[in-house]
Write a protein that holds these residues in place. Structure first.
Motif, short mmCIF file in Angstrom:
data_model
loop_
_atom_site.label_atom_id
_atom_site.label_comp_id
_atom_site.label_asym_id
_atom_site.label_seq_id
_atom_site.Cartn_x
_atom_site.Cartn_y
_atom_site.Cartn_z
N GLU A 211 0.71 -1.23 0.36
CA GLU A 211 -0.27 -0.23 -0.04
C GLU A 211 0.35 1.73 0.21
OE1 GLU A 211 -3.28 -0.21 3.07
OE2 GLU A 211 -3.67 -2.50 2.52
N VAL A 212 1.99 0.85 0.58
CA VAL A 212 3.21 2.02 0.66
C VAL A 212 3.00 2.87 -0.66
CG1 VAL A 212 4.89 3.52 1.72
CG2 VAL A 212 3.08 2.72 3.51
N CYS A 213 3.73 1.47 -0.72
CA CYS A 213 4.41 1.88 -2.59
C CYS A 213 3.40 1.94 -3.71
CB CYS A 213 4.44 0.46 -3.73
SG CYS A 213 5.75 -0.34 -2.39
N SER A 214 2.05 2.02 -3.52
CA SER A 214 1.60 2.66 -4.08
C SER A 214 0.95 4.34 -3.95
CB SER A 214 -0.67 2.32 -3.48
OG SER A 214 -0.56 1.01 -4.22
N VAL A 215 1.45 4.82 -2.90
CA VAL A 215 1.63 6.09 -2.23
C VAL A 215 2.72 6.71 -3.17
CG1 VAL A 215 1.43 7.87 -0.38
CG2 VAL A 215 -0.35 5.78 -0.09
N ILE A 216 3.67 5.64 -2.92
CA ILE A 216 4.60 6.56 -4.17
C ILE A 216 5.01 6.96 -5.25
CG2 ILE A 216 7.36 6.12 -3.95
CD1 ILE A 216 6.76 4.65 -1.65
N ASN A 217 3.88 5.41 -5.64
CA ASN A 217 3.61 5.25 -7.59
C ASN A 217 2.58 6.85 -7.48
OD1 ASN A 217 5.80 3.59 -7.85
ND2 ASN A 217 4.39 2.39 -7.41
N GLN A 218 1.32 6.42 -7.36
CA GLN A 218 0.70 8.00 -7.30
C GLN A 218 0.77 9.15 -6.81
OE1 GLN A 218 -2.72 6.04 -6.33
NE2 GLN A 218 -2.14 4.05 -7.34
N ARG A 219 1.64 9.59 -5.42
CA ARG A 219 1.86 10.84 -4.83
C ARG A 219 3.54 11.58 -5.43
NH1 ARG A 219 -2.44 9.80 -0.16
NH2 ARG A 219 -3.95 9.04 -1.41
N ILE A 220 4.11 10.87 -4.52
CA ILE A 220 5.68 11.45 -4.57
C ILE A 220 6.31 11.06 -5.19
CG2 ILE A 220 7.74 10.69 -2.89
CD1 ILE A 220 6.40 9.51 -1.14
N LEU A 221 6.69 9.91 -6.93
CA LEU A 221 6.88 10.24 -7.94
C LEU A 221 6.43 11.08 -8.49
CD1 LEU A 221 7.86 6.64 -8.37
CD2 LEU A 221 9.77 8.59 -7.26
N GLY B 259 12.55 -5.43 2.11
CA GLY B 259 11.42 -5.55 1.01
C GLY B 259 10.75 -4.07 0.97
N PRO B 260 10.17 -3.91 0.28
CA PRO B 260 9.51 -3.00 0.37
C PRO B 260 8.15 -1.87 1.09
CG PRO B 260 8.11 -5.01 -0.83
CD PRO B 260 9.12 -5.29 -0.63
N PRO B 261 8.76 -0.79 1.16
CA PRO B 261 9.22 0.32 -0.13
C PRO B 261 10.61 0.26 1.08
CG PRO B 261 7.51 1.01 1.51
CD PRO B 261 7.35 -0.53 2.18
N THR B 262 11.35 0.07 -0.25
CA THR B 262 12.96 0.72 0.12
C THR B 262 12.83 1.94 -1.03
OG1 THR B 262 13.13 -1.00 1.76
CG2 THR B 262 15.38 -0.10 0.68
N VAL B 263 14.15 3.07 -1.25
CA VAL B 263 14.43 3.12 -2.16
C VAL B 263 15.87 4.00 -1.20
CG1 VAL B 263 12.32 4.14 -3.54
CG2 VAL B 263 13.19 6.01 -1.18
N PHE B 264 16.95 4.02 -2.24
CA PHE B 264 18.08 4.56 -2.27
C PHE B 264 18.54 5.15 -3.46
CE2 PHE B 264 18.30 0.22 -2.54
CZ PHE B 264 18.87 -0.31 -3.30
N ILE B 265 19.74 5.78 -3.95
CA ILE B 265 19.96 6.04 -4.77
C ILE B 265 21.83 5.48 -5.18
CG2 ILE B 265 21.58 8.12 -6.19
CD1 ILE B 265 19.45 9.40 -4.29
N VAL B 266 22.41 5.07 -6.07
CA VAL B 266 23.60 3.92 -6.74
C VAL B 266 23.68 5.10 -7.44
CG1 VAL B 266 22.03 1.88 -5.62
CG2 VAL B 266 22.17 2.55 -8.20
#
Length: 184
Positions: free
Chosen positions: A98-108, A145-152
């Motif tokens: 569910e948090v991934c949906s928020v990331i995809n629909q509102r944050i990104l 697991g999800p949600p996890t984000v980081f920069i490489v």
């Protein structure tokens, strides 16, 4: 029009005098996300010579996204991105998250986040299926697991210190992580 083929389609669509639109489409039988449908629809509208209002909206679509679900695709995706981008935002998500949906629909889609992503590629890591392959990928990425984000760094895959976020976050939180990698 210029395009490249490997794990699906990735390239630039140029429609008349409009700005070129970068796009990437994942190959396979997986159902596209809502964001992928919107981005794909905008790109198709521009290619078809749609109205200038749609053309202006499509200018937000600037970052290239590579979707992966195993270690080999992750490595090859970074290698493909390295020629154009120095860094990539790795977004580990799943359809059931569910948090991934928020990331995809509102944050990104946030306009400021989109501006920052002009200079940072996006690697979507899909762990919707829980199997040996996705568990190995999560272990490889040092993620539970999800949600996890980081920069490489796209050249060597090394994670930049202080860029990892696990769980929910805001667009402002993500922008703080992206700003050092996007010119002012």
């Amino acid at each position: 029009m210029r395009s490249t083929r490997s794990e699906g389609f990735a390239g630039t669509i140029q429609a008349g005098k409009g700005a070129p639109v970068e796009c990437a489409v994942r190959r396979g039988g997986a159902t596209p996300t809502r964001r992928q449908l919107v981005v794909g629809g905008l790109a198709m509208a521009v290619a078809a010579g749609a109205s200038s209002s749609v053309r202006a909206a499509s200018l937000v679509v600037r970052s290239i996204r590579v979707d992966v679900s195993n270690i080999a695709d992750y490595r090859s995706g970074l290698a493909r991105l390295a020629s154009r981008y120095k860094t990539a935002l790795v977004d580990i998500g799943a359809e059931w998250c569910e948090v991934c949906s928020v990331i995809n629909q509102r944050i990104l889609p946030d306009p400021e986040v989109q501006r920052a992503l002009e200079h940072v590629a996006l690697v979507g890591v899909d762990v919707t299926q829980t199997n040996r392959t996705t568990r190995e990928l999560l272990q490889y990425l040092h993620a539970d697991g999800p949600p996890t984000v980081f920069i490489v760094d796209t050249a060597n895959g090394r994670e930049f210190a202080g860029t990892r976020s696990v769980g929910s976050f805001t667009a402002a939180d993500l922008l703080r992580r992206l700003r050092p990698f996007a010119p002012a």
